[in-house]
Scaffold this active site. Structure first.
Site, PDB file in Angstrom:
ATOM      1  N   GLY A  28      26.459 -67.375  16.704  1.00 21.34           N
ATOM      2  CA  GLY A  28      26.912 -67.850  18.013  1.00 21.34           C
ATOM      3  C   GLY A  28      26.739 -66.783  19.079  1.00 21.34           C
ATOM      4  O   GLY A  28      26.382 -67.081  20.231  1.00 21.34           O
ATOM      5  N   TYR A 194      33.188 -76.312   1.170  1.00 24.67           N
ATOM      6  CA  TYR A 194      32.344 -75.786   2.248  1.00 24.67           C
ATOM      7  C   TYR A 194      31.099 -76.687   2.363  1.00 24.67           C
ATOM      8  O   TYR A 194      30.731 -77.126   3.456  1.00 24.67           O
ATOM      9  CB  TYR A 194      31.949 -74.332   1.979  1.00 24.67           C
ATOM     10  CG  TYR A 194      30.975 -73.798   3.019  1.00 24.67           C
ATOM     11  CD1 TYR A 194      31.366 -73.658   4.352  1.00 24.67           C
ATOM     12  CD2 TYR A 194      29.658 -73.475   2.678  1.00 24.67           C
ATOM     13  CE1 TYR A 194      30.469 -73.189   5.311  1.00 24.67           C
ATOM     14  CE2 TYR A 194      28.765 -73.013   3.632  1.00 24.67           C
ATOM     15  CZ  TYR A 194      29.169 -72.876   4.943  1.00 24.67           C
ATOM     16  OH  TYR A 194      28.293 -72.427   5.907  1.00 24.67           O
TER      17      TYR A 194
HETATM   18  N1  LIG Z   1      26.220 -66.712   7.393  1.00 27.41           N
HETATM   19  C1  LIG Z   1      25.471 -67.557   6.698  1.00 27.41           C
HETATM   20  O1  LIG Z   1      24.784 -67.182   5.716  1.00 27.41           O
HETATM   21  C2  LIG Z   1      25.412 -69.007   7.100  1.00 27.41           C
HETATM   22  C3  LIG Z   1      24.499 -69.843   6.440  1.00 27.41           C
HETATM   23  C4  LIG Z   1      24.454 -71.194   6.809  1.00 27.41           C
HETATM   24  C5  LIG Z   1      25.270 -71.677   7.815  1.00 27.41           C
HETATM   25  N2  LIG Z   1      26.146 -70.837   8.435  1.00 27.41           N
HETATM   26  C6  LIG Z   1      27.008 -71.393   9.487  1.00 27.41           C
HETATM   27  O2  LIG Z   1      26.769 -70.695  10.685  1.00 27.41           O
HETATM   28  C7  LIG Z   1      27.914 -70.778  11.538  1.00 27.41           C
HETATM   29  C8  LIG Z   1      28.196 -69.430  12.161  1.00 27.41           C
HETATM   30  O3  LIG Z   1      28.499 -68.510  11.127  1.00 27.41           O
HETATM   31  P1  LIG Z   1      28.116 -66.966  11.174  1.00 27.41           P
HETATM   32  O4  LIG Z   1      27.286 -66.681   9.986  1.00 27.41           O
HETATM   33  O5  LIG Z   1      27.611 -66.589  12.504  1.00 27.41           O
HETATM   34  O6  LIG Z   1      29.564 -66.338  10.862  1.00 27.41           O
HETATM   35  P2  LIG Z   1      30.599 -65.515  11.772  1.00 27.41           P
HETATM   36  O7  LIG Z   1      29.960 -64.295  12.299  1.00 27.41           O
HETATM   37  O8  LIG Z   1      31.802 -65.389  10.902  1.00 27.41           O
HETATM   38  O9  LIG Z   1      30.905 -66.501  12.982  1.00 27.41           O
HETATM   39  C9  LIG Z   1      31.771 -67.600  12.850  1.00 27.41           C
HETATM   40  C10 LIG Z   1      32.381 -67.909  14.189  1.00 27.41           C
HETATM   41  O10 LIG Z   1      33.251 -69.049  14.009  1.00 27.41           O
HETATM   42  C11 LIG Z   1      34.503 -68.738  14.608  1.00 27.41           C
HETATM   43  N3  LIG Z   1      35.631 -69.465  14.065  1.00 27.41           N
HETATM   44  C12 LIG Z   1      36.104 -69.475  12.808  1.00 27.41           C
HETATM   45  N4  LIG Z   1      37.228 -70.214  12.737  1.00 27.41           N
HETATM   46  C13 LIG Z   1      37.484 -70.675  13.991  1.00 27.41           C
HETATM   47  C14 LIG Z   1      38.503 -71.480  14.565  1.00 27.41           C
HETATM   48  N5  LIG Z   1      39.540 -71.924  13.849  1.00 27.41           N
HETATM   49  N6  LIG Z   1      38.430 -71.763  15.881  1.00 27.41           N
HETATM   50  C15 LIG Z   1      37.415 -71.288  16.636  1.00 27.41           C
HETATM   51  N7  LIG Z   1      36.423 -70.511  16.143  1.00 27.41           N
HETATM   52  C16 LIG Z   1      36.461 -70.212  14.840  1.00 27.41           C
HETATM   53  C17 LIG Z   1      34.669 -67.237  14.350  1.00 27.41           C
HETATM   54  O11 LIG Z   1      35.676 -66.707  15.200  1.00 27.41           O
HETATM   55  P3  LIG Z   1      36.479 -65.367  14.809  1.00 27.41           P
HETATM   56  O12 LIG Z   1      35.561 -64.225  15.112  1.00 27.41           O
HETATM   57  O13 LIG Z   1      37.665 -65.443  15.707  1.00 27.41           O
HETATM   58  O14 LIG Z   1      36.812 -65.465  13.361  1.00 27.41           O
HETATM   59  C18 LIG Z   1      33.265 -66.758  14.711  1.00 27.41           C
HETATM   60  O15 LIG Z   1      33.112 -66.661  16.096  1.00 27.41           O
HETATM   61  C19 LIG Z   1      29.039 -71.346  10.671  1.00 27.41           C
HETATM   62  O16 LIG Z   1      29.211 -72.706  10.979  1.00 27.41           O
HETATM   63  C20 LIG Z   1      28.510 -71.219   9.247  1.00 27.41           C
HETATM   64  O17 LIG Z   1      29.009 -72.227   8.394  1.00 27.41           O
HETATM   65  C21 LIG Z   1      26.232 -69.509   8.115  1.00 27.41           C
END
Ligand SMILES: NC(=O)c1ccc[n+]([C@@H]2O[C@H](COP(=O)([O-])OP(=O)(O)OC[C@H]3O[C@@H](n4cnc5c(N)ncnc54)[C@H](OP(=O)(O)O)[C@@H]3O)[C@@H](O)[C@H]2O)c1
Length: 330
Positions: A28, A194
């Site tokens: 994001g 998940y």
């Molecule tokens: N990382 C991977 O390998 C991967 C693979 C496939 C898909 N994804 C998807 O990609 C998306 C982004 O993940 P990312 O890898 O960039 O992880 P990340 O760095 O942990 O980012 C996740 C974001 O979601 C926010 N969030 C979590 N709970 C929340 C809530 N209750 N209300 C509002 N915001 C919330 C977090 O906020 P905080 O900083 O406040 O916690 C953070 O800004 C997710 O949907 C994940 O399922 C990730």
């Protein structure tokens, strides 16, 4: 811009408005930074004001560094048009307040990026009584889409909703009877739940894409790849820690920037105008699993979800989402 598929730097003015959920970190963060560096105004819809203000400061510093490097296509503005709005997806009250504040602002909305997500932690229930991943990853975003869709329909000829899903949808079971986990917290199958939440996003994009075909708003879902982000923060013990370390050491995991390229491309590239209801990876349409593609199951999930969230939507918002056929009829 590094290896793999890329995105064009599309010039945008500040009245082009994006909302990115979970924009303070990981994917994001990159989506918000690069689209604002092209000139758009980006609202970072996040749960922590402190973490988001830090992210905004860092994005502005990185913008100055890109300018100093002479990166092509950057906005002429001195600073990025980035704004914080409070949103905690674990609370429907917060989701409603966020949507009502945005509705009251009278602003247009061109891109809604439902990116925020949680996964792989221990069992948690939201204050609204839902299994946490069902609510944070799926239901809360569904409500936001329902409440802001009417604004997007009025915002111009090319508005886009994007859902950050995952190839992990393949680990999810489609079973509406057990959709809201209520079993023993110690036996909570976290990867399965998940996967389910990510499966629903692909199914939502397909179902809604079909219902709203012909409107100016498209909806698509994305698998970003395996990303080295804070997402893995709950994987900090034992074998999981080893697996995470190996993922980093072998380069299997992409950096958030590399992982965000497909998302940024789908958000800005004019070549995707009108494409809807699809699941993407590396800027290509890919095929999700058979549950995700099953129209009967998509429809059943849609009906279950509408029943679950209808108390948060007005009659008009429900009608707008249902795609009463007027869009299809033109
Ligand atoms: N990382 C991977 O390998 C991967 C693979 C496939 C898909 N994804 C998807 O990609 C998306 C982004 O993940 P990312 O890898 O960039 O992880 P990340 O760095 O942990 O980012 C996740 C974001 O979601 C926010 N969030 C979590 N709970 C929340 C809530 N209750 N209300 C509002 N915001 C919330 C977090 O906020 P905080 O900083 O406040 O916690 C953070 O800004 C997710 O949907 C994940 O399922 C990730």
């Amino acid at each position: 811009m590094g290896s793999g598929p890329s995105f064009p730097m599309v010039p945008m003015t500040r009245d082009k408005l994006f909302i990115v959920t979970g924009a303070n970190s990981g994917l994001g963060y990159e989506i918000a930074k690069w689209t604002s560096m092209m000139g758009a105004t980006v609202i970072l819809a996040c749960r922590s004001e402190g973490r988001t203000q830090e992210a905004i400061e860092k994005m502005n510093k990185e913008f100055q560094a890109e300018k100093a490097k002479g990166t092509a296509g950057l906005t002429d503005s001195d600073s990025l048009a980035l704004e914080y709005m409070q949103l905690d997806l674990a609370s429907f009250a917060s989701v409603m307040e966020f949507c009502e504040n945005f509705q009251k602002s009278g602003r247009k909305l061109h891109v809604l990026f439902c990116n925020a997500g949680l996964g792989l932690g221990p069992f948690q229930k939201s204050s609204d009584g839902n299994e946490m991943l069902l609510q944070v990853n799926y239901l809360s975003h569904f409500i936001i889409i329902g409440k802001l869709f009417g604004i997007m329909k009025q915002s111009g000829p090319d508005c886009r909703i994007l859902l950050m899903s995952s190839a992990a949808h393949k680990s999810g079971t489609f079973d509406l009877k057990t959709i809201n986990y209520d079993g023993n917290p110690d036996s909570y199958p976290r990867l399965n739940y998940y996967g389910r939440s990510k499966l629903y996003q692909i199914m939502q994009a397909a179902e809604m894409g079909r219902r709203l075909a012909g409107s100016d708003v498209t909806i698509n879902s994305i698998h970003p790849g395996l990303i080295d982000s804070n997402f893995w923060r709950d994987w900090n013990t034992g074998l999981k820690k080893v697996a995470h370390g190996a993922m980093q050491a072998t380069g299997v995991a992409k950096s958030p920037f590399r992982g965000a390229k497909c998302s940024i491309d789908l958000a800005v590239n004019p070549k995707y105008v009108g494409l809807t209801g699809l699941y993407w990876c590396d800027s290509k349409v890919v095929t999700p699993n058979s549950d995700a593609r099953n129209k009967g199951k998509q429809e059943a999930l849609w009906q279950w979800t509408m029943e679950k969230v209808k108390g948060y939507l007005t009659e008009e918002e429900i009608r707008g989402l249902q795609g009463t056929g007027s869009e299809q009829a033109g």
